[in-house]
Design a protein around this motif. Structure first.
Motif, PDB file in Angstrom:
ATOM      1  N   ARG A 483       0.817  -1.209   0.000  1.00  0.00           N
ATOM      2  CA  ARG A 483       0.000   0.000   0.000  1.00  0.00           C
ATOM      3  C   ARG A 483       0.859   1.271   0.000  1.00  0.00           C
ATOM      4  NH1 ARG A 483      -1.571   3.328   3.755  1.00  0.00           N
ATOM      5  NH2 ARG A 483      -0.761   2.008   5.424  1.00  0.00           N
ATOM      6  N   GLN A 484       1.872   1.285   0.837  1.00  0.00           N
ATOM      7  CA  GLN A 484       2.721   2.479   0.903  1.00  0.00           C
ATOM      8  C   GLN A 484       3.388   2.735  -0.443  1.00  0.00           C
ATOM      9  OE1 GLN A 484       5.649   2.297   3.989  1.00  0.00           O
ATOM     10  NE2 GLN A 484       6.446   4.349   3.602  1.00  0.00           N
ATOM     11  N   ALA A 485       3.786   1.638  -1.130  1.00  0.00           N
ATOM     12  CA  ALA A 485       4.452   1.780  -2.424  1.00  0.00           C
ATOM     13  C   ALA A 485       3.482   2.289  -3.486  1.00  0.00           C
ATOM     14  CB  ALA A 485       5.059   0.449  -2.854  1.00  0.00           C
ATOM     15  N   THR A 486       2.193   1.947  -3.352  1.00  0.00           N
ATOM     16  CA  THR A 486       1.232   2.382  -4.364  1.00  0.00           C
ATOM     17  C   THR A 486       1.016   3.888  -4.339  1.00  0.00           C
ATOM     18  OG1 THR A 486      -0.663   2.024  -2.872  1.00  0.00           O
ATOM     19  CG2 THR A 486       0.014   0.177  -4.281  1.00  0.00           C
ATOM     20  N   GLU A 487       1.454   4.537  -3.272  1.00  0.00           N
ATOM     21  CA  GLU A 487       1.339   5.996  -3.197  1.00  0.00           C
ATOM     22  C   GLU A 487       2.407   6.682  -4.037  1.00  0.00           C
ATOM     23  OE1 GLU A 487       1.528   6.908   0.922  1.00  0.00           O
ATOM     24  OE2 GLU A 487      -0.294   5.773   1.437  1.00  0.00           O
ATOM     25  N   SER A 488       3.381   5.926  -4.500  1.00  0.00           N
ATOM     26  CA  SER A 488       4.453   6.477  -5.342  1.00  0.00           C
ATOM     27  C   SER A 488       4.190   6.142  -6.800  1.00  0.00           C
ATOM     28  CB  SER A 488       5.808   5.892  -4.921  1.00  0.00           C
ATOM     29  OG  SER A 488       6.783   6.134  -5.916  1.00  0.00           O
ATOM     30  N   ASP A 489       4.034   7.178  -7.611  1.00  0.00           N
ATOM     31  CA  ASP A 489       3.841   6.939  -9.048  1.00  0.00           C
ATOM     32  C   ASP A 489       5.121   6.407  -9.692  1.00  0.00           C
ATOM     33  OD1 ASP A 489       1.137   7.594  -9.398  1.00  0.00           O
ATOM     34  OD2 ASP A 489       1.589   9.732  -9.271  1.00  0.00           O
ATOM     35  N   LYS A 510       2.835  13.708  -7.984  1.00  0.00           N
ATOM     36  CA  LYS A 510       3.747  14.464  -7.116  1.00  0.00           C
ATOM     37  C   LYS A 510       5.200  14.050  -7.313  1.00  0.00           C
ATOM     38  CE  LYS A 510       0.360  15.160  -3.409  1.00  0.00           C
ATOM     39  NZ  LYS A 510       0.055  14.887  -1.968  1.00  0.00           N
ATOM     40  N   ASP A 511       5.418  12.906  -7.989  1.00  0.00           N
ATOM     41  CA  ASP A 511       6.805  12.427  -8.095  1.00  0.00           C
ATOM     42  C   ASP A 511       7.171  11.902  -9.489  1.00  0.00           C
ATOM     43  OD1 ASP A 511       5.452  10.029  -8.168  1.00  0.00           O
ATOM     44  OD2 ASP A 511       6.304   9.213  -6.317  1.00  0.00           O
ATOM     45  N   PHE A 512       6.281  12.083 -10.478  1.00  0.00           N
ATOM     46  CA  PHE A 512       6.586  11.595 -11.834  1.00  0.00           C
ATOM     47  C   PHE A 512       6.060  12.625 -12.840  1.00  0.00           C
ATOM     48  CE2 PHE A 512       6.831   9.078 -15.579  1.00  0.00           C
ATOM     49  CZ  PHE A 512       7.668   8.000 -15.307  1.00  0.00           C
ATOM     50  N   PHE A 513       7.013  13.232 -13.588  1.00  0.00           N
ATOM     51  CA  PHE A 513       6.633  14.319 -14.491  1.00  0.00           C
ATOM     52  C   PHE A 513       7.142  14.070 -15.909  1.00  0.00           C
ATOM     53  CE2 PHE A 513       7.226  16.003 -10.202  1.00  0.00           C
ATOM     54  CZ  PHE A 513       5.978  16.562  -9.965  1.00  0.00           C
ATOM     55  N   ALA A 676      16.537  12.399  -6.982  1.00  0.00           N
ATOM     56  CA  ALA A 676      15.749  12.765  -8.165  1.00  0.00           C
ATOM     57  C   ALA A 676      16.547  12.440  -9.420  1.00  0.00           C
ATOM     58  CB  ALA A 676      15.407  14.252  -8.136  1.00  0.00           C
ATOM     59  N   VAL A 677      15.824  12.000 -10.446  1.00  0.00           N
ATOM     60  CA  VAL A 677      16.420  11.671 -11.739  1.00  0.00           C
ATOM     61  C   VAL A 677      15.772  12.536 -12.811  1.00  0.00           C
ATOM     62  CG1 VAL A 677      16.417   9.891 -13.535  1.00  0.00           C
ATOM     63  CG2 VAL A 677      17.157   9.311 -11.232  1.00  0.00           C
ATOM     64  N   VAL A 678      16.617  13.101 -13.684  1.00  0.00           N
ATOM     65  CA  VAL A 678      16.136  13.868 -14.827  1.00  0.00           C
ATOM     66  C   VAL A 678      16.590  13.142 -16.088  1.00  0.00           C
ATOM     67  CG1 VAL A 678      16.205  16.073 -16.046  1.00  0.00           C
ATOM     68  CG2 VAL A 678      16.236  16.029 -13.536  1.00  0.00           C
ATOM     69  N   ALA A 701      15.271   6.316  -9.244  1.00  0.00           N
ATOM     70  CA  ALA A 701      14.846   7.509  -8.509  1.00  0.00           C
ATOM     71  C   ALA A 701      14.098   7.136  -7.234  1.00  0.00           C
ATOM     72  CB  ALA A 701      13.958   8.374  -9.393  1.00  0.00           C
ATOM     73  N   LYS A 702      14.412   7.848  -6.164  1.00  0.00           N
ATOM     74  CA  LYS A 702      13.747   7.598  -4.884  1.00  0.00           C
ATOM     75  C   LYS A 702      12.529   8.503  -4.698  1.00  0.00           C
ATOM     76  CE  LYS A 702      14.700   7.260   0.078  1.00  0.00           C
ATOM     77  NZ  LYS A 702      15.721   7.430   1.141  1.00  0.00           N
ATOM     78  N   ASN A 703      12.674   9.791  -5.043  1.00  0.00           N
ATOM     79  CA  ASN A 703      11.615  10.754  -4.737  1.00  0.00           C
ATOM     80  C   ASN A 703      10.990  11.435  -5.948  1.00  0.00           C
ATOM     81  OD1 ASN A 703      12.005  10.397  -1.916  1.00  0.00           O
ATOM     82  ND2 ASN A 703      13.786  11.756  -2.003  1.00  0.00           N
ATOM     83  N   CYS A 704      11.716  11.470  -7.072  1.00  0.00           N
ATOM     84  CA  CYS A 704      11.147  12.182  -8.214  1.00  0.00           C
ATOM     85  C   CYS A 704      11.800  11.776  -9.533  1.00  0.00           C
ATOM     86  CB  CYS A 704      11.318  13.700  -8.023  1.00  0.00           C
ATOM     87  SG  CYS A 704      10.465  14.675  -9.278  1.00  0.00           S
TER      88      CYS A 704
END
Length: 739
Positions: A483-489, A510-513, A676-678, A701-704
């Motif tokens: 569940r916690q992982a599903t909050e991360s796109d 919030k974390d995948f653009f 973050a990864v670009v 990427a951990k956060n974005c």
């Protein structure tokens, strides 16, 4: 018009060992002159005759620019004395040199060469010392001749010394008869250089030596591309193309190479597989050792479940059915493979396995292929994890650092533990796996953890995938996304990509653009803004923690161009900030850099804030990243600080092992995790832009994650399952051994 200058070398002021560029002080009866030029081999005390021109340097004044030179026997007593006392012959200082020359006068060098026993007539020289002086004198003369001989073939001083040390006096015969041996025996001399030497000597293009060397060269290229073997038809076609020969000529020489035990030929289902001998036995032995470790433990299921329940309660760990199965299988089997994508609970499972065996009083070792992966493993388990190289205790080697791996831990000195857990197994190639298995005794539990959907190892082999596909071992694949992982796109999209599903790119995450841009210059400007201004604040990290990942090295959005641009904006030139140009690239204090080859001899130190060394060791590895702390132009050294405060001093000659790392290829990011990864992704080769590559990049990427470029290309990558096939036989070997 050229001028001539003669004299003895009083002092070598500077020397570049790689290319032979030297600044020296030349003395004769009349004057002392600074000479500059390319000297293949020279030492203080040598007497030379140089041809060149006088030049005026704006900083150093008048110098003699040497174009050509030759060694001469010292012609007067002073020159003889200077040569002997220069340090060229160990054990002879100025005073002893003076006594030798005073005793034998103009006959000094003849005595040393022809009647060395007479040196003992001089006070301070024993019979043993006389023999040693004569030997050194002869070696020096031989070395000088060897350097000049090899110079005509364009061989650098460093390689020439390697060749001479390897072959000694046999060097001349080997180079003239079969220069291709150099490519086999000397690291740094590849097939192409050996081929150039052969051409200059006059060896024909249809030479047997050339064709055999060409076959071995193509096999080596294959291993660099990740293959353990090559199919015969592919090998023959590639070799014929490189040599300009007929395929039939290649096939004939395969049998000869097999008889010489340079290659191994296996026939499987009507197809001939051609192995380099070392990789063949490495794969075979690894398969045998894996099977030996795969023993069953006679433990009652109820007893294991009871102990596991106790661990879950004590450490407040909640496991699902598959995770619980993994712990039970780890307890019951000598070898277990744990696999799964991001967010499926691999870390929780590893922690449960550690606590289970810890409760049984067992010793446990954790390791991963890279420093970053080991550090992350330590952070998530609160248990010390090391790189596999450090676990196996690389010894400090003398000699060739690239051709041999010497580990202190092996079958004669195995790892003393009950359980070994290796993370990020997708990165482990056959050579490291073989070295690890040699150090693991039967009865030690080995748990291999990894994600087979990541890119394969840089080195040859397909170890994790082959072990799983052999179906000979217990494999637990975690599939539930918690569940916690599903909050991360990031995690949700990674799984969609892996399953071939298109992802939503509407920027409501919030974390995948996804920033749609179709102009290269605009993309680069967006990257600069993201890395320098936006991302550090967004993910609470430094500019240097944000990583640009790109599929390619070359091209407008490749690593090479991006690094030059990003350097200008992230670490621009400043007064007082030293820099050094190397191979057309500028390295500057403050630059983010990456080690691009394994160097098992590089010494590192970790220091306290008071400058006291707290830890030291050797070995910096392909993919390690750090910051340039200091460039010492006088000492010609560069100090780089890597993870965990490990500081390394590189000589200018070792700078080829570093490159800028503001942007790196996705392949180089394996085993790493960044805040973050670009990713700039616009266009590129079809085979390169595939699902596997995108999945690997996103999971770094951990956060974005921010992708800048073409949405259509991203859709294409998700649909494109094609991967370059790796030819490896480990799965087949494991199956054969279990029959």
């Amino acid at each position: 018009m050229s001028e001539i200058l003669e004299g003895y070398v009083d002092k070598i002021v500077f020397r570049n060992a790689e290319n032979g560029y030297t600044v020296l002080s030349l003395v004769n009866d009349e004057t002392e002159m600074t000479c500059v030029g390319m000297f293949t081999f020279i030492s203080e005390g040598e007497f030379i005759r140089a041809t060149g021109n006088y030049i005026s340097h704006q900083l150093y004044g008048e110098q003699f620019q040497v174009q050509t030179y030759e060694f001469k026997e010292p012609e007067d007593l002073l020159a003889m004395e200077k040569y002997l006392g220069s340090g060229a012959i160990k054990g002879i200082g100025n005073a002893l040199a003076a006594r030798i020359v005073r005793r034998f006068k103009n006959d000094t060098f003849r005595i040393i060469e022809e009647e060395p026993e007479r040196l003992s007539e001089v006070k301070g020289i024993s019979d043993n010392m006389a023999r040693e002086i004569a030997k050194q004198f002869e070696d020096k003369k031989d070395m000088r001749g060897a350097m000049l001989f090899l110079q005509q073939f364009g061989i650098t001083t460093t390689l020439a010394v390697k060749i001479y040390k390897e072959y000694g006096a046999k060097m001349y015969q080997i180079v003239k008869e079969n220069p291709y041996r150099l490519a086999e025996d000397i690291t740094g001399i590849g097939f192409k250089l050996a081929d150039e030497i052969a051409s200059k000597i006059g060896i024909g293009t249809d030479s047997d030596y050339r064709i055999k060397a060409g076959i071995l060269y193509v096999l080596m290229q294959g291993s660099s591309a990740g293959h353990i073997y090559l199919p015969e038809d592919m090998l023959a076609a590639k070799t014929a193309e490189i040599l300009g020969a007929h395929v039939s000529d290649i096939e004939h020489h395969l049998v000869n190479l097999a008889m010489d035990k340079k290659i191994i030929i296996r026939e499987v289902e009507g197809q001939k597989q051609i192995y380099g001998a070392s990789l063949y036995y490495m794969e075979l032995n690894a398969a045998k050792m894996l099977c030996d470790l795969n023993i069953k433990y006679d433990l009652a299921q109820t007893e294991i479940e009871y102990r596991l329940a106790s661990v879950e309660k004590q450490f407040q760990i909640e496991l699902d059915e598959l995770q619980r199965t993994a712990v039970i299988e780890a307890a019951k089997n000598g070898l277990l493979v744990l696999t799964g994508g991001p967010g499926t609970g691999k870390t929780t499972t590893i922690n449960a396995i550690i606590r289970f065996f810890e409760a049984e009083g067992m010793d446990i070792l954790l390791a991963a292929p890279t420093g970053r992966a080991a550090k992350r493993m330590s952070e998530t388990t609160n248990y010390e994890a090391r790189t596999i190289h450090r676990l196996l205790e690389i010894s400090k080697m003398s000699g060739d650092i690239e051709s041999k791996l010497v580990f202190e831990r092996n079958e004669g000195n195995p790892l003393e533990t009950d359980v070994i857990i290796i993370d990020e197994m997708s990165m482990v190639d056959i050579s490291i796996m073989h070295a690890l298995l040699r150090a693991v005794t039967v009865g030690t539990r080995l748990i291999l953890v990894g994600d087979i959907n990541q890119l394969p190892s840089v080195g040859p082999g397909n170890v994790l995938k082959d072990i799983i596909q052999s179906h000979q071992f217990n494999v637990v694949k975690l599939t539930k996304i918690f569940r916690q992982a599903t909050e991360s796109d990031i995690i949700v999209n990674a799984h969609k990509i892996n399953d071939g599903e298109q992802i939503i790119m509407d920027n409501k995450s919030k974390d995948f653009f996804m920033l749609k841009r179709d102009d290269v210059n605009v993309i680069i400007q967006v990257i600069i803004t993201l890395v320098r201004d936006k991302m550090p604040k967004y993910v609470n990290a430094t500019v240097f923690d944000i990583q640009v990942l790109t599929p390619m090295r070359k091209g407008e959005l490749g690593v090479e161009r991006l690094n030059q641009v990003l350097q200008q904006f992230l670490n621009p030139p400043e007064e007082g900030k030293k820099e050094k140009e190397f191979h057309k690239y500028i390295f500057r204090e403050g630059d983010k850099v990456m080690q691009i080859k394994n160097n098992y001899q590089l010494a590192w130190e970790s220091k306290s804030r008071y400058g006291i060394t707290t830890e030291s060791g050797t070995g910096i590895f392909n993919g390690d990243t750090g910051l340039i702390k200091e460039i010492n132009l006088f000492a010609e050294q560069v100090t780089v600080e890597f993870d965990e405060g490990r500081q390394v001093e590189y000589t200018f000659g070792q700078m080829e092992e570093l490159e800028l790392a503001y942007a790196i290829t996705i392949h180089k990011s394996q085993g790493s995790e960044y805040p973050a990864v670009v990713m700039p992704i616009l266009t590129g080769p079809r085979m390169l832009l595939n699902r596997n590559l995108l999945y690997t990049a996103v999971t770094r990427a951990k956060n974005c994650v921010t992708i800048v470029g073409s949405q259509d290309t991203i859709k294409f990558m998700i649909d494109n399952e094609s991967e370059q096939r790796r030819y490896s036989g480990l799965a087949q070997r494991l199956t054969e051994l279990q029959v």
